[in-house]
Design a protein around this motif. Sequence first.
Motif, PDB file in Angstrom:
ATOM      1  N   LEU A   6      24.354 -40.637  94.917  1.00  0.00           N
ATOM      2  CA  LEU A   6      23.594 -41.097  93.761  1.00  0.00           C
ATOM      3  C   LEU A   6      22.346 -40.247  93.548  1.00  0.00           C
ATOM      4  O   LEU A   6      21.925 -40.011  92.423  1.00  0.00           O
ATOM      5  N   GLU A   7      21.781 -39.727  94.637  1.00  0.00           N
ATOM      6  CA  GLU A   7      20.590 -38.884  94.548  1.00  0.00           C
ATOM      7  C   GLU A   7      20.916 -37.393  94.411  1.00  0.00           C
ATOM      8  O   GLU A   7      20.019 -36.584  94.247  1.00  0.00           O
ATOM      9  N   GLY A   8      22.201 -37.030  94.517  1.00  0.00           N
ATOM     10  CA  GLY A   8      22.575 -35.620  94.413  1.00  0.00           C
ATOM     11  C   GLY A   8      22.111 -34.800  95.597  1.00  0.00           C
ATOM     12  O   GLY A   8      21.864 -33.606  95.479  1.00  0.00           O
ATOM     13  N   ASN A   9      22.019 -35.433  96.755  1.00  0.00           N
ATOM     14  CA  ASN A   9      21.539 -34.740  97.951  1.00  0.00           C
ATOM     15  C   ASN A   9      22.735 -34.120  98.687  1.00  0.00           C
ATOM     16  O   ASN A   9      23.279 -34.702  99.618  1.00  0.00           O
ATOM     17  N   ASP A  10      23.114 -32.932  98.250  1.00  0.00           N
ATOM     18  CA  ASP A  10      24.310 -32.273  98.779  1.00  0.00           C
ATOM     19  C   ASP A  10      24.212 -31.959 100.265  1.00  0.00           C
ATOM     20  O   ASP A  10      25.213 -31.979 100.975  1.00  0.00           O
ATOM     21  N   VAL A  11      23.023 -31.708 100.767  1.00  0.00           N
ATOM     22  CA  VAL A  11      22.844 -31.403 102.188  1.00  0.00           C
ATOM     23  C   VAL A  11      23.181 -32.633 103.027  1.00  0.00           C
ATOM     24  O   VAL A  11      23.881 -32.539 104.040  1.00  0.00           O
ATOM     25  N   VAL A  12      22.714 -33.796 102.602  1.00  0.00           N
ATOM     26  CA  VAL A  12      23.002 -35.033 103.317  1.00  0.00           C
ATOM     27  C   VAL A  12      24.469 -35.431 103.149  1.00  0.00           C
ATOM     28  O   VAL A  12      25.089 -35.935 104.079  1.00  0.00           O
ATOM     29  N   VAL A  13      25.046 -35.206 101.987  1.00  0.00           N
ATOM     30  CA  VAL A  13      26.452 -35.545 101.727  1.00  0.00           C
ATOM     31  C   VAL A  13      27.386 -34.734 102.622  1.00  0.00           C
ATOM     32  O   VAL A  13      28.396 -35.246 103.108  1.00  0.00           O
ATOM     33  N   PHE A  53      23.550 -32.105  92.485  1.00  0.00           N
ATOM     34  CA  PHE A  53      24.602 -33.009  92.029  1.00  0.00           C
ATOM     35  C   PHE A  53      25.934 -32.277  91.920  1.00  0.00           C
ATOM     36  O   PHE A  53      26.973 -32.797  92.311  1.00  0.00           O
ATOM     37  N   LEU A  54      25.900 -31.067  91.369  1.00  0.00           N
ATOM     38  CA  LEU A  54      27.144 -30.312  91.213  1.00  0.00           C
ATOM     39  C   LEU A  54      27.757 -29.980  92.572  1.00  0.00           C
ATOM     40  O   LEU A  54      28.970 -30.087  92.761  1.00  0.00           O
ATOM     41  N   ARG A  55      26.949 -29.616  93.545  1.00  0.00           N
ATOM     42  CA  ARG A  55      27.465 -29.345  94.885  1.00  0.00           C
ATOM     43  C   ARG A  55      27.993 -30.617  95.530  1.00  0.00           C
ATOM     44  O   ARG A  55      29.003 -30.589  96.233  1.00  0.00           O
ATOM     45  N   THR A  56      27.318 -31.729  95.297  1.00  0.00           N
ATOM     46  CA  THR A  56      27.794 -33.016  95.812  1.00  0.00           C
ATOM     47  C   THR A  56      29.168 -33.327  95.237  1.00  0.00           C
ATOM     48  O   THR A  56      30.095 -33.704  95.965  1.00  0.00           O
ATOM     49  N   ILE A  57      29.320 -33.153  93.935  1.00  0.00           N
ATOM     50  CA  ILE A  57      30.603 -33.412  93.274  1.00  0.00           C
ATOM     51  C   ILE A  57      31.669 -32.468  93.813  1.00  0.00           C
ATOM     52  O   ILE A  57      32.807 -32.871  94.070  1.00  0.00           O
ATOM     53  N   GLN A  58      31.308 -31.211  94.036  1.00  0.00           N
ATOM     54  CA  GLN A  58      32.260 -30.261  94.629  1.00  0.00           C
ATOM     55  C   GLN A  58      32.707 -30.721  96.009  1.00  0.00           C
ATOM     56  O   GLN A  58      33.901 -30.708  96.311  1.00  0.00           O
ATOM     57  N   TRP A  59      31.751 -31.109  96.859  1.00  0.00           N
ATOM     58  CA  TRP A  59      32.108 -31.582  98.205  1.00  0.00           C
ATOM     59  C   TRP A  59      33.075 -32.753  98.129  1.00  0.00           C
ATOM     60  O   TRP A  59      34.048 -32.827  98.880  1.00  0.00           O
ATOM     61  N   LEU A  60      32.804 -33.686  97.227  1.00  0.00           N
ATOM     62  CA  LEU A  60      33.651 -34.866  97.110  1.00  0.00           C
ATOM     63  C   LEU A  60      35.059 -34.501  96.647  1.00  0.00           C
ATOM     64  O   LEU A  60      36.048 -34.989  97.199  1.00  0.00           O
ATOM     65  N   LEU A  61      35.157 -33.634  95.647  1.00  0.00           N
ATOM     66  CA  LEU A  61      36.474 -33.230  95.155  1.00  0.00           C
ATOM     67  C   LEU A  61      37.253 -32.449  96.208  1.00  0.00           C
ATOM     68  O   LEU A  61      38.445 -32.683  96.409  1.00  0.00           O
ATOM     69  N   ILE A  62      36.592 -31.543  96.892  1.00  0.00           N
ATOM     70  CA  ILE A  62      37.245 -30.780  97.950  1.00  0.00           C
ATOM     71  C   ILE A  62      37.762 -31.713  99.040  1.00  0.00           C
ATOM     72  O   ILE A  62      38.802 -31.481  99.639  1.00  0.00           O
ATOM     73  N   SER A  63      37.031 -32.799  99.261  1.00  0.00           N
ATOM     74  CA  SER A  63      37.345 -33.724 100.353  1.00  0.00           C
ATOM     75  C   SER A  63      38.311 -34.833  99.944  1.00  0.00           C
ATOM     76  O   SER A  63      38.531 -35.774 100.691  1.00  0.00           O
ATOM     77  N   GLY A  64      38.862 -34.744  98.761  1.00  0.00           N
ATOM     78  CA  GLY A  64      39.914 -35.680  98.359  1.00  0.00           C
ATOM     79  C   GLY A  64      39.476 -36.849  97.501  1.00  0.00           C
ATOM     80  O   GLY A  64      40.243 -37.801  97.343  1.00  0.00           O
ATOM     81  N   ALA A  65      38.290 -36.799  96.937  1.00  0.00           N
ATOM     82  CA  ALA A  65      37.865 -37.884  96.048  1.00  0.00           C
ATOM     83  C   ALA A  65      38.816 -37.952  94.850  1.00  0.00           C
ATOM     84  O   ALA A  65      39.217 -36.927  94.300  1.00  0.00           O
ATOM     85  N   ASP A  66      39.165 -39.149  94.453  1.00  0.00           N
ATOM     86  CA  ASP A  66      40.107 -39.372  93.354  1.00  0.00           C
ATOM     87  C   ASP A  66      39.350 -39.446  92.039  1.00  0.00           C
ATOM     88  O   ASP A  66      38.579 -40.375  91.805  1.00  0.00           O
ATOM     89  N   MET A  67      39.572 -38.473  91.165  1.00  0.00           N
ATOM     90  CA  MET A  67      38.863 -38.467  89.890  1.00  0.00           C
ATOM     91  C   MET A  67      39.439 -39.480  88.909  1.00  0.00           C
ATOM     92  O   MET A  67      38.914 -39.669  87.821  1.00  0.00           O
ATOM     93  N   HIS A  68      40.518 -40.179  89.314  1.00  0.00           N
ATOM     94  CA  HIS A  68      41.121 -41.193  88.448  1.00  0.00           C
ATOM     95  C   HIS A  68      40.963 -42.604  89.016  1.00  0.00           C
ATOM     96  O   HIS A  68      41.626 -43.533  88.555  1.00  0.00           O
ATOM     97  N   ALA A  69      40.083 -42.786  89.999  1.00  0.00           N
ATOM     98  CA  ALA A  69      39.844 -44.105  90.595  1.00  0.00           C
ATOM     99  C   ALA A  69      39.061 -44.976  89.619  1.00  0.00           C
ATOM    100  O   ALA A  69      38.037 -44.556  89.091  1.00  0.00           O
ATOM    101  N   HIS A  70      39.551 -46.178  89.367  1.00  0.00           N
ATOM    102  CA  HIS A  70      38.898 -47.103  88.443  1.00  0.00           C
ATOM    103  C   HIS A  70      37.853 -47.944  89.159  1.00  0.00           C
ATOM    104  O   HIS A  70      38.090 -48.429  90.257  1.00  0.00           O
TER     105      HIS A  70
END
Length: 109
Positions: A6-13, A53-70
């Motif tokens: 939520l804070e876009g803290n890619d280092v912590v993510v 935030f963009l790096r956080t989103i990248q980490w999540l997508l690389i790690s299998g986050a579902d972009m279609h999760a409701h």
Amino acid sequence: LHLACLEGNDVVVQYPIEVGANVMVRDYELETSLHLALEGLKRQWVGSSPKGFLRTIQWLLISGADMHAHNQTAQTPFRIAKRMMGSDLDCFFNKGASVVVYKMGFQGC
């Protein structure tokens, strides 16, 4: 993980993901870390970096986050990103998501 997203803290993510955190854990509104990272980007705090935030989103997508999760209101990360057209998110969600993100190496489209 949710608060860091939520804070876009890619280092912590990065750390919890590297040690095996489940990126698909949901909060009480059924939102995943990816939902929260996108909401955080949309609301950006003063002084926060869009790159975080963009790096956080990248980490999540690389790690299998579902972009279609409701979530509870039937919103998906994909829909949230589409409402933010014209942003750097277009390349993440329009070109095959995690494969492209990985190949970009955090350099952008």
